[in-house]
Motif scaffolding. Structure first.
Motif, PDB file in Angstrom:
ATOM      1  N   ARG A  36       0.859  -1.183   0.000  1.00 31.47           N
ATOM      2  CA  ARG A  36       0.000   0.000   0.000  1.00 31.47           C
ATOM      3  C   ARG A  36       0.892   1.228   0.000  1.00 31.47           C
ATOM      4  N   VAL A  37       0.505   2.214  -0.796  1.00 32.67           N
ATOM      5  CA  VAL A  37       1.238   3.478  -0.866  1.00 32.67           C
ATOM      6  C   VAL A  37       0.229   4.594  -0.654  1.00 32.67           C
ATOM      7  N   LEU A  42       3.215   9.071  -2.467  1.00 31.15           N
ATOM      8  CA  LEU A  42       3.396   9.107  -3.921  1.00 31.15           C
ATOM      9  C   LEU A  42       3.678  10.534  -4.386  1.00 31.15           C
ATOM     10  N   GLU A  43       2.925  11.483  -3.874  1.00 29.21           N
ATOM     11  CA  GLU A  43       3.147  12.893  -4.238  1.00 29.21           C
ATOM     12  C   GLU A  43       4.531  13.363  -3.797  1.00 29.21           C
ATOM     13  N   TYR A  45       7.213  11.458  -3.491  1.00 27.49           N
ATOM     14  CA  TYR A  45       8.163  10.829  -4.402  1.00 27.49           C
ATOM     15  C   TYR A  45       8.231  11.614  -5.715  1.00 27.49           C
ATOM     16  N   ILE A  46       7.072  11.978  -6.247  1.00 23.32           N
ATOM     17  CA  ILE A  46       7.030  12.715  -7.513  1.00 23.32           C
ATOM     18  C   ILE A  46       7.698  14.079  -7.362  1.00 23.32           C
ATOM     19  N   GLU A  47       7.447  14.756  -6.261  1.00 21.26           N
ATOM     20  CA  GLU A  47       8.072  16.053  -6.011  1.00 21.26           C
ATOM     21  C   GLU A  47       9.597  15.907  -5.973  1.00 21.26           C
ATOM     22  N   ARG A  48      10.094  14.879  -5.283  1.00 22.65           N
ATOM     23  CA  ARG A  48      11.544  14.644  -5.232  1.00 22.65           C
ATOM     24  C   ARG A  48      12.095  14.346  -6.627  1.00 22.65           C
ATOM     25  N   ALA A  49      11.338  13.584  -7.414  1.00 27.87           N
ATOM     26  CA  ALA A  49      11.782  13.253  -8.769  1.00 27.87           C
ATOM     27  C   ALA A  49      11.853  14.505  -9.639  1.00 27.87           C
ATOM     28  N   ARG A  91       5.583  22.729  -6.016  1.00 23.01           N
ATOM     29  CA  ARG A  91       4.126  22.606  -6.034  1.00 23.01           C
ATOM     30  C   ARG A  91       3.731  21.161  -5.752  1.00 23.01           C
ATOM     31  N   PRO A  92       3.507  20.818  -4.499  1.00 23.11           N
ATOM     32  CA  PRO A  92       3.118  19.448  -4.186  1.00 23.11           C
ATOM     33  C   PRO A  92       1.800  19.040  -4.831  1.00 23.11           C
ATOM     34  N   SER A  93       1.013  20.023  -5.249  1.00 16.64           N
ATOM     35  CA  SER A  93      -0.287  19.706  -5.843  1.00 16.64           C
ATOM     36  C   SER A  93      -0.165  19.371  -7.328  1.00 16.64           C
ATOM     37  N   ALA A  94       1.050  19.321  -7.867  1.00 15.45           N
ATOM     38  CA  ALA A  94       1.231  19.072  -9.296  1.00 15.45           C
ATOM     39  C   ALA A  94       0.596  17.758  -9.731  1.00 15.45           C
ATOM     40  N   MET A  95       0.731  16.713  -8.923  1.00 12.74           N
ATOM     41  CA  MET A  95       0.147  15.422  -9.285  1.00 12.74           C
ATOM     42  C   MET A  95      -1.370  15.508  -9.321  1.00 12.74           C
TER      43      MET A  95
END
Length: 105
Positions: A36-37, A42-43, A45-49, A91-95
């Motif tokens: 489970r994530v 997930l957000e 991880y995407i921000e770090r990426a 912008r953490p809301s990007a996802m």
């Protein structure tokens, strides 16, 4: 895990690798050890990426050719380009924005 793979546009083996290395935070539940994530993880991880990619672009580690190939591929697949690291930086809301744009297609 399939939802995570869909969100990241990768296969299940990639998600398993990210979880196994701890690069993507998750947890296992039940006797079968299902992963489970959390959305927040997930957000994050995407921000770090995005930040890592922006650093690579700034240092010249990513060529213009690399970014144009990615843009043309995502435009062909989704009908619009994915946001660039510069557009989503800080912008953490990007996802969430991306998810909303996809659901409106």
């Amino acid at each position: 895990m399939s939802q995570v793979a869909d969100e990241l546009f990768v296969g299940l083996p990639t998600v398993r690798q990210l979880l196994g290395t701890g690069e993507l935070r998750g947890f296992q539940v039940g006797g079968r050890g299902l992963w489970r994530v959390a959305v927040k993880d997930l957000e994050d991880y995407i921000e770090r990426a995005y930040l890592k990619t922006a650093e690579r672009v700034a240092t010249g580690a990513v060529s213009e050719e690399d970014t144009s190939t990615i843009l043309s591929t995502t435009t062909a697949q989704w009908g619009y380009p994915l946001p660039s690291p510069w557009e989503c930086r800080g912008r953490p809301s990007a996802m969430r924005d991306l998810r909303e744009r996809r659901s409106n297609l």
